[in-house]
Motif scaffolding. Structure first.
Motif, PDB file in Angstrom:
ATOM      1  N   THR A   5      23.154  -5.450 -30.762  1.00  0.00           N
ATOM      2  CA  THR A   5      22.586  -5.516 -29.419  1.00  0.00           C
ATOM      3  C   THR A   5      21.119  -5.925 -29.484  1.00  0.00           C
ATOM      4  OG1 THR A   5      21.799  -3.237 -29.346  1.00  0.00           O
ATOM      5  CG2 THR A   5      24.097  -3.630 -28.653  1.00  0.00           C
ATOM      6  N   TYR A   6      20.615  -6.361 -28.353  1.00  0.00           N
ATOM      7  CA  TYR A   6      19.202  -6.730 -28.267  1.00  0.00           C
ATOM      8  C   TYR A   6      18.322  -5.497 -28.491  1.00  0.00           C
ATOM      9  CZ  TYR A   6      15.095  -9.332 -26.774  1.00  0.00           C
ATOM     10  OH  TYR A   6      13.876  -9.956 -26.734  1.00  0.00           O
ATOM     11  N   ALA A   7      18.795  -4.336 -28.082  1.00  0.00           N
ATOM     12  CA  ALA A   7      18.043  -3.088 -28.311  1.00  0.00           C
ATOM     13  C   ALA A   7      17.885  -2.848 -29.815  1.00  0.00           C
ATOM     14  CB  ALA A   7      18.753  -1.910 -27.650  1.00  0.00           C
ATOM     15  N   GLN A   8      18.940  -3.076 -30.591  1.00  0.00           N
ATOM     16  CA  GLN A   8      18.851  -2.925 -32.048  1.00  0.00           C
ATOM     17  C   GLN A   8      17.893  -3.965 -32.636  1.00  0.00           C
ATOM     18  OE1 GLN A   8      23.136  -3.304 -32.428  1.00  0.00           O
ATOM     19  NE2 GLN A   8      23.172  -1.367 -33.575  1.00  0.00           N
TER      20      GLN A   8
ATOM     21  N   MET B 111      15.329  -5.319 -31.226  1.00  0.00           N
ATOM     22  CA  MET B 111      13.943  -4.979 -30.903  1.00  0.00           C
ATOM     23  C   MET B 111      13.396  -3.883 -31.823  1.00  0.00           C
ATOM     24  SD  MET B 111      14.020  -5.447 -26.707  1.00  0.00           S
ATOM     25  CE  MET B 111      13.274  -3.906 -26.476  1.00  0.00           C
TER      26      MET B 111
ATOM     27  N   ASP C  48      19.290  -4.988 -19.382  1.00  0.00           N
ATOM     28  CA  ASP C  48      19.374  -3.783 -20.194  1.00  0.00           C
ATOM     29  C   ASP C  48      19.602  -4.178 -21.651  1.00  0.00           C
ATOM     30  OD1 ASP C  48      19.933  -1.424 -21.496  1.00  0.00           O
ATOM     31  OD2 ASP C  48      21.649  -0.884 -20.244  1.00  0.00           O
ATOM     32  N   PRO C  49      18.616  -3.947 -22.548  1.00  0.00           N
ATOM     33  CA  PRO C  49      18.747  -4.347 -23.954  1.00  0.00           C
ATOM     34  C   PRO C  49      19.993  -3.790 -24.640  1.00  0.00           C
ATOM     35  CG  PRO C  49      16.482  -3.751 -23.484  1.00  0.00           C
ATOM     36  CD  PRO C  49      17.298  -3.376 -22.269  1.00  0.00           C
ATOM     37  N   GLU C  50      20.503  -2.639 -24.180  1.00  0.00           N
ATOM     38  CA  GLU C  50      21.724  -2.073 -24.764  1.00  0.00           C
ATOM     39  C   GLU C  50      22.952  -2.907 -24.409  1.00  0.00           C
ATOM     40  OE1 GLU C  50      22.083   0.345 -26.887  1.00  0.00           O
ATOM     41  OE2 GLU C  50      20.037   1.118 -26.845  1.00  0.00           O
TER      42      GLU C  50
END
Length: 191
Positions: free
Chosen positions: A11-14, A16, A78-80
């Motif tokens: 994911t984009y959250a990971q 970042m 939502d980055p998640e």
């Protein structure tokens, strides 16, 4: 946090949470490492195109960004939930609501990719089809070694090849009919 393993969702959250000097793109679930760094000729072409677009767009509604800039093609913030992003060499965005603090969220109006030996397949096939599906209005593929730019315009949901332009040509910018870019400036010899 470590880099993604092959076949694992990412994911984009990971992304970042990785070190700032680690750069990846994820397209259709496939993770692409963004190294090695671009060559000086690649950087020169990017710089000159950025100057051409930035000068023209000054004071106008649209704006231009050069890499590195993350573009999340799906309209999710939502980055998640973001599981796909690209890092084009240059993007033009005309809807300012797509510009977030750390990324672009949504489809840019114009994208330029500058190919190198390590990115030819990705830029000419993988990204070509992804940008087409996303609805990018104009896609340019610049080749610094051969001093050419292929221009594709979106018509009825498909990219149509508008033409291949060489060093002595002037490219009409479909998105901005009053703008034409002289390639002798873009492919100028470095002093």
């Amino acid at each position: 946090m470590r880099a993604p393993e092959k076949g694992q969702p990412f994911t984009y959250a990971q992304y970042m949470m990785l070190d700032e000097d680690v750069r990846y793109e994820v397209i259709d679930g496939q993770v692409f490492n963004m190294s090695p760094v671009p060559t000086p000729k690649h950087q020169a072409v990017q710089r000159e195109l950025l100057v051409e677009f930035a000068t023209y767009l000054r004071g106008k509604e649209c704006t231009v960004f050069g890499a590195p800039i993350d573009v999340c093609l799906a309209d999710r913030d939502d980055p998640e939930q973001i599981r796909e992003w690209v890092e084009p060499d240059l993007v033009v965005v005309c809807d300012k609501s797509k510009i977030r603090e750390k990324r672009i969220v949504g489809v840019p109006d114009l994208v330029v990719e500058i190919i190198s030996k390590s990115t030819v397949r990705k830029d000419k096939i993988v990204k070509f089809h992804r940008y087409e599906r996303a609805g990018v209005k104009e896609y340019w593929i610049a080749d610094p070694m051969n001093e050419t730019i292929d221009v594709y315009v979106l018509e009825e949901g498909r990219f149509r090849h508008q033409g291949m332009y060489v060093r002595d040509d002037t490219i009409p910018v479909r998105l901005f009919p009053e703008l034409a870019i002289e390639l002798k400036n873009v492919f100028a010899e470095e002093e």
